[in-house]
Enzyme design. Structure first.
Site, PDB file in Angstrom:
ATOM      1  N   PRO A 157       3.563   4.746 -20.793  1.00 47.56           N
ATOM      2  CG  PRO A 157       3.915   7.053 -20.936  1.00 47.56           C
ATOM      3  CD  PRO A 157       4.555   5.731 -21.245  1.00 47.56           C
TER       4      PRO A 157
ATOM      5  CG  HIS B 262     -14.015  -9.526  22.423  1.00 49.63           C
ATOM      6  ND1 HIS B 262     -14.956  -9.743  23.407  1.00 49.63           N
ATOM      7  CD2 HIS B 262     -13.261  -8.472  22.846  1.00 49.63           C
ATOM      8  CE1 HIS B 262     -14.791  -8.871  24.387  1.00 49.63           C
ATOM      9  NE2 HIS B 262     -13.768  -8.081  24.067  1.00 49.63           N
TER      10      HIS B 262
ATOM     11  CD  GLU C 114       7.348  -8.309 -12.415  1.00 51.28           C
ATOM     12  OE1 GLU C 114       8.044  -9.142 -13.001  1.00 51.28           O
ATOM     13  OE2 GLU C 114       7.568  -7.075 -12.444  1.00 51.28           O
TER      14      GLU C 114
END
Length: 427
Positions: A170, A323, A408
């Site tokens: 944490p 487009h 990571e």
């Protein structure tokens, strides 16, 4: 170098005239082994070997037939994808880098990344669940004793099991040195106390790689202050928390886990006592490219979905890809994917050839996450209002992509590493 090769061939010609046939044969064999490989590797090739092509084709077929059809269900329910993992394990698409000595395939990092990109194309949540094994196994492969590898890697190839990598806490994510989970020596064993958070495969793991502070002195250098262990998930004192309901990648099981007076034998140390920080840092060079590979899969999926939709959707009497505004979006998406792939593959090439790949591992991971996020966002833009709806695939891609800039190692940590590695070339 070319002059040296010429001299070696001239030497061959000289001996050809003066020595007997057996000596000639012996010398020819030596020259073939030493010179021809160098000649054949001159320049750069992006061609895959036949084995690598087979790995790619097998994984791509598995993704199309097994992963993609069930991905929406697992995203909606958060149910762990055991049936997908079973199929992947049967095909050898899990635990890919475990050495052959311990029952694995011993694939290269590039080959492991090929697998992860293809699975990530179908669902990065499922790819994370599958790749979580390799994350936990990597420190054991890199630094574990023979006995530890035989015990914990061997079982992964004998039956379908999952493992978990326990480093994040944490209050200790990017700052690994702030780890509070501690271990203390009691007799011939160690006792672990503390807790980890955001741990992949946590609720289903057979064992954990656990990173602990083993020296309580806050002034102790990081390279001597931490020790890593393998901890059995069923050890007394191990308590797994509830499954976290995340923004995306919901097929991946993410939870917290606490360790209360968990007793671990000394033989379960990964590497040396006090050397856990080095082990964890070495692992990143191997694991970050695989995360980058998963993001490549998502970036390519976003491009493919946007391209197909742009060919079907019509405005002003023509498909929207005609487009220029939409076509430019597709061009940007294609460029991001290809450039990210270069970074990931370069990091794999360096690693597989025994060179330090820290610089390119961070570049591949960082730019792969950027490509995944921007491609997913642009795919939603191409789809317009439909892209914002759960009935279309790109909404999930956009939710799944964000974590690539966080886990990571955050983007900011990757930039710190890239900047540091760059400056070492100058200082």
């Amino acid at each position: 170098r070319d002059r040296r090769r010429v001299r070696e061939f001239q030497t061959f010609q000289h001996y050809f005239k003066q020595i007997n046939l057996s000596r000639i044969m012996s010398l020819a064999a030596r020259l073939t082994r030493s010179i021809l490989p160098r000649l054949s590797t001159r320049g750069i090739s992006f061609n895959l070997s036949e084995q690598q092509k087979e790995i790619e084709e097998t994984t791509r077929k598995f993704t199309q037939e097994v992963v993609i059809p069930v991905a929406p269900h697992h995203d909606e329910t958060g149910e762990y994808p055991w049936e997908v993992l079973r199929g992947a394990w049967d095909l050898g698409l899990m635990n890919t880098t475990i050495p052959e000595e311990y029952g694995g395939l011993g694939l290269s990092l590039l080959e492991a990344c090929i697998v992860q990109e293809e699975i990530g194309y179908g669902c990065t949540g499922i790819a994370t669940a599958l790749g979580g094994n390799s994350l936990a196994e990597s420190p054991v492969i890199l630094a574990g004793s023979h006995e530890l590898k035989k015990k914990y890697l061997g079982r992964m190839t004998e039956e379908l099991l999952v493992a978990a990598y326990g480093v994040t806490e944490p209050s200790a994510g990017s700052d690994v040195g702030a780890t509070r989970t501690n271990s203390r020596k009691v007799g011939d064993e160690f006792v672990i106390n503390g807790g980890k958070m955001w741990i992949t495969n946590c609720g289903h793991a057979n064992w954990f790689f656990v990173f602990t502070r083993s020296d309580p002195d806050p002034k102790c250098p990081a390279n001597r202050a931490f020790t890593a262990f393998v901890v059995d998930a069923d050890a007394p004192g191990v308590t797994v928390g509830r499954k976290e309901w995340n923004m995306g990648q919901r097929a991946s099981d993410t939870r917290g886990v606490t360790f209360e007076d968990v007793v671990v034998p000394a033989e379960n140390i990964v590497g040396e006592y006090g050397g856990g920080f080095k082990v964890a840092m070495r692992c990143f060079d191997k694991t970050r490219p695989t995360v980058g590979a998963m993001s490549l899969g998502l970036a390519r999926r976003a491009l493919d979905e946007a391209t197909k939709y742009s060919m079907e959707r019509k405005t002003m009497g023509k498909p929207i890809f005609m487009h220029q505004a939409v076509n430019f979006l597709l061009a940007d998406m294609a460029m991001r994917y290809e450039l990210a792939k270069l970074g990931v593959w370069r990091s794999c090439a360096d690693y597989d050839e025994g060179r330090r790949n820290t610089y390119y591992a961070s570049i591949g991971k960082l730019y792969g996450g950027l490509a995944a996020n921007k491609n997913a966002s642009d795919a939603v833009q191409v789809f317009g209002g439909n892209g914002y709806n759960k009935e279309y695939p790109v909404e999930k891609l956009m939710r799944d992509a964000k974590i690539f800039q966080i886990y990571e190692g955050t983007d900011q940590i990757q930039k710190l590493i890239i900047g540091r590695e760059h400056m070492t070339k100058w200082l």
